[in-house]
Design an enzyme around this catalytic site. Structure first.
Site, short mmCIF file in Angstrom:
data_model
loop_
_atom_site.label_atom_id
_atom_site.label_comp_id
_atom_site.label_asym_id
_atom_site.label_seq_id
_atom_site.Cartn_x
_atom_site.Cartn_y
_atom_site.Cartn_z
N THR A 35 0.82 -1.11 0.03
CA THR A 35 0.18 -0.12 -0.07
C THR A 35 0.94 1.23 0.10
OG1 THR A 35 -1.52 -1.24 1.35
CG2 THR A 35 -2.28 0.97 1.05
N ALA A 87 -0.69 -0.74 6.98
CA ALA A 87 -0.47 -1.38 8.36
C ALA A 87 -1.29 -2.79 8.15
CB ALA A 87 -1.34 -0.67 9.37
N LYS A 99 2.14 -3.18 12.91
CA LYS A 99 2.63 -3.16 11.61
C LYS A 99 3.84 -4.04 11.82
CE LYS A 99 3.66 0.73 9.66
NZ LYS A 99 3.63 -0.06 8.74
N GLY A 100 4.43 -4.22 10.43
CA GLY A 100 5.64 -5.02 10.62
C GLY A 100 5.55 -6.25 9.90
N GLU A 108 9.95 2.25 10.01
CA GLU A 108 8.76 2.83 9.75
C GLU A 108 8.37 3.60 11.01
OE1 GLU A 108 6.75 -0.56 7.05
OE2 GLU A 108 6.57 -0.65 9.37
N LYS A 126 -8.25 -4.41 6.68
CA LYS A 126 -6.92 -3.77 7.91
C LYS A 126 -7.72 -3.32 9.00
CE LYS A 126 -3.83 -5.23 5.31
NZ LYS A 126 -2.71 -4.51 4.67
C1 5RP Z 1 5.85 -3.42 6.64
C2 5RP Z 1 4.25 -2.91 7.30
C3 5RP Z 1 3.39 -2.75 5.98
O1 5RP Z 1 3.02 -1.52 6.06
C4 5RP Z 1 2.06 -3.72 6.40
O2 5RP Z 1 2.74 -5.22 6.53
C5 5RP Z 1 0.92 -3.56 5.46
O3 5RP Z 1 1.51 -4.06 4.12
P1 5RP Z 1 0.64 -4.20 2.91
O4 5RP Z 1 0.36 -2.56 2.41
O5 5RP Z 1 1.57 -4.98 1.73
O6 5RP Z 1 -0.81 -4.70 3.19
O7 5RP Z 1 4.15 -2.76 8.25
O8 5RP Z 1 6.51 -3.54 7.71
#
Ligand code: 5RP
Length: 228
Positions: A35, A87, A99-100, A108, A126
């Site tokens: 995202t 997130a 997150k993470g 971040e 989310k």
């Molecule tokens: C990376 C993160 C990302 O923001 C989280 O995993 C969301 O990922 P995505 O946008 O691909 O769904 O925290 O450390």
């Protein structure tokens, strides 16, 4: 580990809504993940139309996307006007987040905390009523120094079930050269207490609880705000 209902069009809507907040001359924190990458690409589009902006990338992957779209990067050495990031879970009433899952949580968090405004973006998968609603499937990622990580993991066992994150049969290594322990700590009914405890543990670099940080979130086309 990503949610199966993850929706690219909703991510794009959220990313474009956040990109519309960026004003000429701003310095912007760039999160990580799919995202956040859509946000960087949306900024790239606005730059083609004349927007001048510089960014701080929270991961090497985001830095590559910024380079691709011609967005100039600087190091994190000043306050940022705005930071935007995805997130894994966002709590509706508080905008507290986990997150993470992409492994970039420490940078971040540094980027988000350096910003005057922190905005979360995501698709509807989310959004949760309470962070603990997704706890069965969603760990709290904890970045841990490689040195002595097994001892740190044993300490984390007092808080839940830590699992060493793997990638292609090897431990996943972050941009900072550390490992991630995914902590299954259900029920996550006192996230502030868990955050405080995690910060105090030797060997822990940082964790994926982003509490009382975001002022605004775009979930697809829905805009959520909290006063900070
Ligand atoms: C990376 C993160 C990302 O923001 C989280 O995993 C969301 O990922 P995505 O946008 O691909 O769904 O925290 O450390």
């Amino acid at each position: 580990m990503k949610s199966p209902e993850s929706n690219i069009e909703e991510k794009r809507q959220a990313a474009e809504a956040a990109a519309a907040l960026v004003e000429d001359g701003m310095t912007v924190g760039l999160g990580s993940g799919s995202t956040a990458e859509l946000f960087v690409r949306a900024l790239g589009q606005r730059m083609v139309a004349g927007l001048r902006v510089q960014g701080v990338a929270s991961s090497s992957r985001t830095a590559r996307v910024a380079a691709e779209v011609g967005l100039p990067l600087i190091e994190l050495d000043r306050r940022l006007d705005l930071a935007v990031d995805g997130a894994d879970a966002i709590e509706r009433g508080t905008l507290n987040a986990i997150k993470g899952l992409g492994g970039a949580l420490t940078r971040e968090k540094l980027v988000a905390l350096a910003a005057d405004r922190f905005v979360l973006i995501g698709d509807r998968s989310k959004l949760v009523e309470r962070l603990c609603d997704r706890q069965a499937e969603l760990p709290v990622p904890v970045e841990v120094l490689q040195f002595g990580w097994k001892i740190t993991a044993r300490r984390l066992e007092a808080l839940g079930r830590p699992v060493l994150r793997m990638q292609a049969n090897e431990p996943f290594i972050t941009d900072n050269g550390n490992v991630i322990l995914d902590l299954y700590a259900a029920p996550l009914d006192r996230p502030n207490d868990l955050a405080t405890t995690l910060h105090a543990l030797p060997g822990v670099i940082d964790h994926g609880l982003f509490l009382q940080m975001a002022q605004c979130a775009f979930i697809a086309t829905e805009r959520l705000t909290v006063a900070r």
